[in-house]
Design a protein around this motif. Structure first.
Motif, PDB file in Angstrom:
ATOM      1  N   CYS A 103      33.431  45.222  46.101  1.00  4.24           N
ATOM      2  CA  CYS A 103      32.853  44.834  44.928  1.00  4.24           C
ATOM      3  C   CYS A 103      32.700  43.273  44.780  1.00  4.24           C
ATOM      4  CB  CYS A 103      33.482  45.134  43.527  1.00  4.24           C
ATOM      5  SG  CYS A 103      32.930  44.499  41.999  1.00  4.24           S
ATOM      6  N   GLY A 104      31.558  42.719  44.901  1.00  2.69           N
ATOM      7  CA  GLY A 104      31.415  41.365  44.822  1.00  2.69           C
ATOM      8  C   GLY A 104      31.749  40.657  43.545  1.00  2.69           C
ATOM      9  N   GLN A 105      31.748  41.314  42.637  1.00  2.00           N
ATOM     10  CA  GLN A 105      32.076  40.576  41.376  1.00  2.00           C
ATOM     11  C   GLN A 105      33.804  40.512  41.233  1.00  2.00           C
ATOM     12  OE1 GLN A 105      29.723  39.589  38.856  1.00  2.00           O
ATOM     13  NE2 GLN A 105      28.566  40.089  40.908  1.00  2.00           N
ATOM     14  N   SER A 106      34.278  41.404  41.615  1.00  2.00           N
ATOM     15  CA  SER A 106      35.981  41.717  41.860  1.00  2.00           C
ATOM     16  C   SER A 106      36.528  40.694  42.800  1.00  2.00           C
ATOM     17  CB  SER A 106      36.279  42.793  42.270  1.00  2.00           C
ATOM     18  OG  SER A 106      36.096  44.010  41.008  1.00  2.00           O
ATOM     19  N   ALA A 107      35.651  40.543  44.085  1.00  2.00           N
ATOM     20  CA  ALA A 107      35.710  39.599  45.080  1.00  2.00           C
ATOM     21  C   ALA A 107      35.823  38.131  44.371  1.00  2.00           C
ATOM     22  CB  ALA A 107      34.837  39.608  46.137  1.00  2.00           C
ATOM     23  N   VAL A 108      34.926  37.875  43.463  1.00  2.00           N
ATOM     24  CA  VAL A 108      34.702  36.526  42.968  1.00  2.00           C
ATOM     25  C   VAL A 108      35.903  36.209  42.115  1.00  2.00           C
ATOM     26  CG1 VAL A 108      33.341  35.067  41.318  1.00  2.00           C
ATOM     27  CG2 VAL A 108      32.306  36.340  43.269  1.00  2.00           C
ATOM     28  N   ALA A 109      36.373  37.376  41.379  1.00  2.00           N
ATOM     29  CA  ALA A 109      37.439  37.137  40.232  1.00  2.00           C
ATOM     30  C   ALA A 109      38.669  36.991  40.785  1.00  2.00           C
ATOM     31  CB  ALA A 109      37.365  38.611  39.391  1.00  2.00           C
TER      32      ALA A 109
END
Length: 183
Positions: free
Chosen positions: A142-148
């Motif tokens: 998940c790109g969102q989790s990666a950023v987080a």
């Protein structure tokens, strides 16, 4: 509490433990293979069969990390799925599996060097994830989790893909006919 009541509770506890644990030999009925020799133990189940051209298109969703350095049992579920179905006559080329990773499990997508910098341990999942990808499993983070979690694409294990979000990955997979494994 009287000694009889204490013994009764202890016996009940032991009986419940034995009931749920099953026979002592049950664990020995589980074995590796035929695809993965160190991951994905499974047991034979008598009377189960599949049509000659049985196919599966399944997405596995994992959000929770294992303890640092340990193999994530949810990741190993894919190896178990492959081993048990191939062992029971499903052609490996008829298995289309995807792993969608988000939440705290996102960091387990890191190459060992990057994981070790963060957690002080080698990534216990890198070998398994690489083996799964070698067998055609699509691994998506998940790109969102990666950023987080501050995970950069360049730090991911080779072959791991990144999508905009886990929701996006599941939507794309659903459009291709994948169901989501509920376990």
């Amino acid at each position: 509490m009287s000694m009889i009541k204490k013994r009764g509770k202890a016996s009940l506890g032991l009986s419940a433990l034995l009931f749920f644990a099953g026979p002592a030999s049950a664990k020995s009925d589980f074995e590796y293979g035929p695809v993965f020799s160190t991951f994905g133990k499974h047991a034979s189940v008598e009377g189960v069969s599949f049509p000659e051209n049985q196919t599966f298109k399944i997405a596995f969703d994992v959000a929770k990390a294992a303890n640092p350095g340990e193999v994530n049992r949810k990741f190993e579920s894919l190896a178990r799925f492959i081993n048990m179905h191939v062992a029971n006559g499903v052609k490996q080329e008829n298995l289309s599996l995807a792993l969608v990773v988000h939440g705290s499990a996102t960091e387990e997508m890191l190459k060992t060097a990057n994981f070790k910098q963060r957690k002080g341990q080698p990534n216990g999942n890198e070998t398994l994830l690489s083996a799964l990808m070698e067998q055609g499993v699509e691994v998506i983070v998940c790109g969102q989790s990666a950023v987080a979690h501050g995970v950069e694409k360049s730090a991911l294990i080779d072959g791991v893909k990144m999508d905009l979000s886990a929701m996006t990955a599941h939507a794309r997979l659903a459009q291709k006919g994948y169901s989501v494994n509920p376990f």
